[in-house]
Design an enzyme around this catalytic site. Structure first.
Site, mmCIF file in Angstrom:
data_model
loop_
_atom_site.group_PDB
_atom_site.id
_atom_site.type_symbol
_atom_site.label_atom_id
_atom_site.label_comp_id
_atom_site.label_asym_id
_atom_site.label_seq_id
_atom_site.Cartn_x
_atom_site.Cartn_y
_atom_site.Cartn_z
ATOM 1 N N LYS A 101 0.859 -1.184 0.000
ATOM 2 C CA LYS A 101 0.000 0.000 0.000
ATOM 3 C C LYS A 101 0.890 1.227 0.000
ATOM 4 O O LYS A 101 2.062 1.147 0.400
ATOM 5 C CB LYS A 101 -0.883 0.011 1.252
ATOM 6 C CG LYS A 101 -2.077 0.927 1.151
ATOM 7 C CD LYS A 101 -3.239 0.298 0.413
ATOM 8 C CE LYS A 101 -4.349 1.284 0.130
ATOM 9 N NZ LYS A 101 -5.527 0.644 -0.470
ATOM 10 N N ASP B 247 -6.828 4.536 -4.753
ATOM 11 C CA ASP B 247 -7.550 4.403 -3.478
ATOM 12 C C ASP B 247 -8.168 5.786 -3.246
ATOM 13 O O ASP B 247 -8.336 6.544 -4.216
ATOM 14 C CB ASP B 247 -6.587 3.999 -2.342
ATOM 15 C CG ASP B 247 -7.317 3.623 -1.049
ATOM 16 O OD1 ASP B 247 -7.853 2.516 -0.977
ATOM 17 O OD2 ASP B 247 -7.359 4.446 -0.109
HETATM 18 P P1 NDP Z 1 -12.779 8.031 -3.161
HETATM 19 O O1 NDP Z 1 -11.713 9.015 -2.910
HETATM 20 O O2 NDP Z 1 -13.244 7.794 -4.548
HETATM 21 O O3 NDP Z 1 -14.075 8.403 -2.283
HETATM 22 C C1 NDP Z 1 -14.062 8.504 -0.897
HETATM 23 C C2 NDP Z 1 -15.423 9.024 -0.486
HETATM 24 O O4 NDP Z 1 -15.575 8.942 0.931
HETATM 25 C C3 NDP Z 1 -15.620 10.474 -0.862
HETATM 26 O O5 NDP Z 1 -16.964 10.656 -1.207
HETATM 27 C C4 NDP Z 1 -15.297 11.212 0.448
HETATM 28 O O6 NDP Z 1 -15.906 12.472 0.571
HETATM 29 C C5 NDP Z 1 -15.936 10.240 1.416
HETATM 30 N N1 NDP Z 1 -15.462 10.388 2.777
HETATM 31 C C6 NDP Z 1 -14.198 10.513 3.247
HETATM 32 N N2 NDP Z 1 -14.199 10.579 4.593
HETATM 33 C C7 NDP Z 1 -15.506 10.485 4.957
HETATM 34 C C8 NDP Z 1 -16.192 10.472 6.191
HETATM 35 N N3 NDP Z 1 -15.514 10.562 7.347
HETATM 36 N N4 NDP Z 1 -17.532 10.300 6.188
HETATM 37 C C9 NDP Z 1 -18.223 10.197 5.043
HETATM 38 N N5 NDP Z 1 -17.635 10.226 3.837
HETATM 39 C C10 NDP Z 1 -16.303 10.365 3.799
HETATM 40 O O7 NDP Z 1 -12.291 6.661 -2.471
HETATM 41 P P2 NDP Z 1 -12.746 5.177 -2.787
HETATM 42 O O8 NDP Z 1 -14.200 5.123 -3.033
HETATM 43 O O9 NDP Z 1 -11.806 4.621 -3.774
HETATM 44 O O10 NDP Z 1 -12.390 4.463 -1.399
HETATM 45 C C11 NDP Z 1 -13.326 4.432 -0.312
HETATM 46 C C12 NDP Z 1 -12.922 3.340 0.655
HETATM 47 O O11 NDP Z 1 -12.886 2.078 -0.032
HETATM 48 C C13 NDP Z 1 -11.509 3.490 1.265
HETATM 49 O O12 NDP Z 1 -11.531 2.929 2.566
HETATM 50 C C14 NDP Z 1 -10.650 2.604 0.372
HETATM 51 O O13 NDP Z 1 -9.489 2.162 1.028
HETATM 52 C C15 NDP Z 1 -11.612 1.461 0.121
HETATM 53 N N6 NDP Z 1 -11.326 0.661 -1.052
HETATM 54 C C16 NDP Z 1 -11.248 1.211 -2.302
HETATM 55 C C17 NDP Z 1 -11.006 0.415 -3.402
HETATM 56 C C18 NDP Z 1 -11.036 0.959 -4.797
HETATM 57 O O14 NDP Z 1 -10.946 0.131 -5.723
HETATM 58 N N7 NDP Z 1 -11.181 2.232 -5.004
HETATM 59 C C19 NDP Z 1 -10.720 -1.022 -3.239
HETATM 60 C C20 NDP Z 1 -10.915 -1.529 -1.902
HETATM 61 C C21 NDP Z 1 -11.169 -0.693 -0.867
HETATM 62 P P3 NDP Z 1 -15.147 13.843 0.137
HETATM 63 O O15 NDP Z 1 -15.438 13.962 -1.323
HETATM 64 O O16 NDP Z 1 -15.794 14.863 0.987
HETATM 65 O O17 NDP Z 1 -13.691 13.639 0.459
#
Ligand code: NDP
Length: 448
Positions: free
Chosen positions: A129, A169
């Site tokens: 990571k 991520d």
């Molecule tokens: P993105 O950056 O695309 O999206 C993250 C989202 O979460 C944004 O909408 C962000 O809002 C929101 N967010 C961040 N902090 C908070 C909070 N405290 N409460 C509510 N919403 C919040 O990331 P991903 O979708 O790629 O990743 C999301 C999760 O999934 C992470 O834990 C990541 O490690 C995990 N993951 C992702 C994978 C992937 O393929 N992308 C694979 C496996 C796991 P804002 O726009 O305001 O920042």
């Protein structure tokens, strides 16, 4: 012979003394250590070979300076990380996170989890990571490009298609992967599959964008089937509105569910008639704006400040898909009171240990992250295969493989939980099945 409690205490003493001030990493190590004590008891060779004591120490840790220049000519300095945690079953594989909260503890917890998640995918990839405390939010495209180029100028010498293959991520999507890849190609002078999540036009795989969210829904489908249910008519809450959340919402809605709430770090929206995903996609993916703006276009929807209240809404299924420790014990109790029947972790470690305990005590079917969200990295492994054979599979081919992989992950978890006397406990099953695979591989490869 150590008792299970002594084993966990010993392991925690090692990480707490060697890695003080890394609470997220300690939390992830404790969670696995507690589940695998039956494996350690039944397989004394793991204890003799100090397999777990070796797994908790990264094979390599790279920390570096990332200087870059903003549009006004000011110089900024961020910190970059890559943890190459374990290569027992394949090249290091895991995403890059760009977010101001990133520190060594968070990267190590994510890298540690990744070892076990990747082992469940049935594909040959090790765990890694990386990321930076850089915040892409509010930066221009040119600023993001300059940052990515500086980041890759250091990272490129540590990665390679058979060594370490990063991906996206939080904060690292198609735009960032493009800039990172461009700089890698320029420095290394070769076009190889060194990053996944690439655009379809230049080596990406169909379904990679959708894979984590779709895979999560495929996994939760098995949880629902275990209760004799399907998605038709279910009310679903999804936290976040990023890559995972959006495509989980898309797939669940296509299967007949109603997505009643989504969030970002500022707050959450509720649309009891069903959230219009096209609007969310445009606001978050294209325009990079705030989710509160959804209600300007859909006045019957509501916006609430602060993301945490989302778990107080009535729902049948909850998919926490934003970030770590976003769903605590109180939130879990509210979901139980509201008769939520299934929870699938889309994010990494979004539920606190207390929340997971509440779900188990109350019969909520629970899909832990390393199993439920493994569809993204599994599809990245399919992207690596296509890159190395110079093939491009169709959307339907990749989607069919993804479904099979999610079914296989579910079955591995069930089977391992059964074999080790904890039937139906997918948390234990995921940890045991993946630890056995990595542990056996490490045993076979000697003390390295
Ligand atoms: P993105 O950056 O695309 O999206 C993250 C989202 O979460 C944004 O909408 C962000 O809002 C929101 N967010 C961040 N902090 C908070 C909070 N405290 N409460 C509510 N919403 C919040 O990331 P991903 O979708 O790629 O990743 C999301 C999760 O999934 C992470 O834990 C990541 O490690 C995990 N993951 C992702 C994978 C992937 O393929 N992308 C694979 C496996 C796991 P804002 O726009 O305001 O920042």
């Amino acid at each position: 012979m150590l008792t299970p409690t002594e084993f966990v205490d010993d392991v925690m003493t090692i990480v707490q003394q060697r890695d003080p001030g890394e609470p997220e990493f300690h939390q992830a190590v404790r969670e696995i250590a507690e589940s695998i004590t039956p494996v350690i008891e039944r397989n004394p060779e793991f204890r003799r070979a100090q397999i777990f004591e070796r797994i908790i120490e990264p094979e390599r840790l790279i920390v570096f300076r990332v200087p870059w220049v903003d549009d006004a000519g000011r110089i900024h300095v961020n910190r970059g990380y890559r943890v190459q945690f374990n290569s027992a079953i394949g090249p290091y594989k895991g995403g890059l996170r760009f977010h101001p909260s990133v520190n060594l503890s968070i990267i190590k917890f994510l890298g540690f989890e990744q070892i076990f998640k990747n082992a469940l995918t049935t594909t040959p990839i090790g765990g890694g990571k990386g990321g930076s405390d850089f915040d892409p939010k509010g930066k221009s495209d040119l600023e993001v490009m300059r940052f990515c180029q500086s980041f890759m100028s250091e990272l490129y010498q540590h990665i390679g298609p058979d060594t370490d293959v990063p991906a996206g991520d939080i904060g690292v999507g198609a735009r960032e992967v493009g800039y990172l890849y461009g700089q890698y190609k320029r420095l290394a002078n070769c076009f190889v599959g060194v990053l996944t999540g690439k655009s379809i036009d230049w080596g990406g795989s169909q379904v990679r964008t959708e894979a984590t969210g779709y895979g999560l829904v495929y996994f939760v489908t098995h949880l629902l089937q275990a209760r004799g249910r399907d998605w038709q008519g279910l009310r679903v809450i999804i936290s976040g509105s990023g890559n995972v959340a959006i495509y989980a919402a898309e797939r669940a809605a296509r299967l007949g569910a109603t997505i009643v709430a989504m969030s970002d770090s500022g707050g959450y929206i509720v649309d009891s008639a069903g959230i219009k995903l096209d609007t969310v996609k445009r606001i978050k993916e294209v325009e990079r704006r705030r989710i509160c703006e959804y209600v300007d276009e859909h006045p019957s929807a509501e916006y609430h400040e602060g993301p945490h209240g989302i778990w107080s809404l009535p729902c049948d299924v909850a998919l926490p898909s934003a970030t770590q420790n976003e769903l605590d014990g109180d939130a879990a109790r509210q979901l139980v009171e509201n008769n939520c029947v299934a929870v699938g972790e889309g994010a990494n470690m979004p539920c606190t240990p207390e929340a997971v305990h509440v779900f188990a005590e109350n019969g909520v079917n629970f899909g832990p992250a390393k199993a439920a969200n493994a569809g993204g990295v599994a599809t990245s492994a399919l992207e690596m295969t296509q890159n190395s054979t110079r093939e491009s599979w169709t959307f339907e081919q990749v989607d069919a493989r993804l479904r099979n992989i999610m079914r296989s992950i579910y079955n591995q978890c069930l089977q391992a939980a059964d074999e080790y006397g904890q039937p139906g406990d997918l948390v234990a099953g995921a940890n045991i099945a993946s630890f056995l695979k990595v542990g056996r591989s490490m045993l076979a490869q000697g003390v390295v």
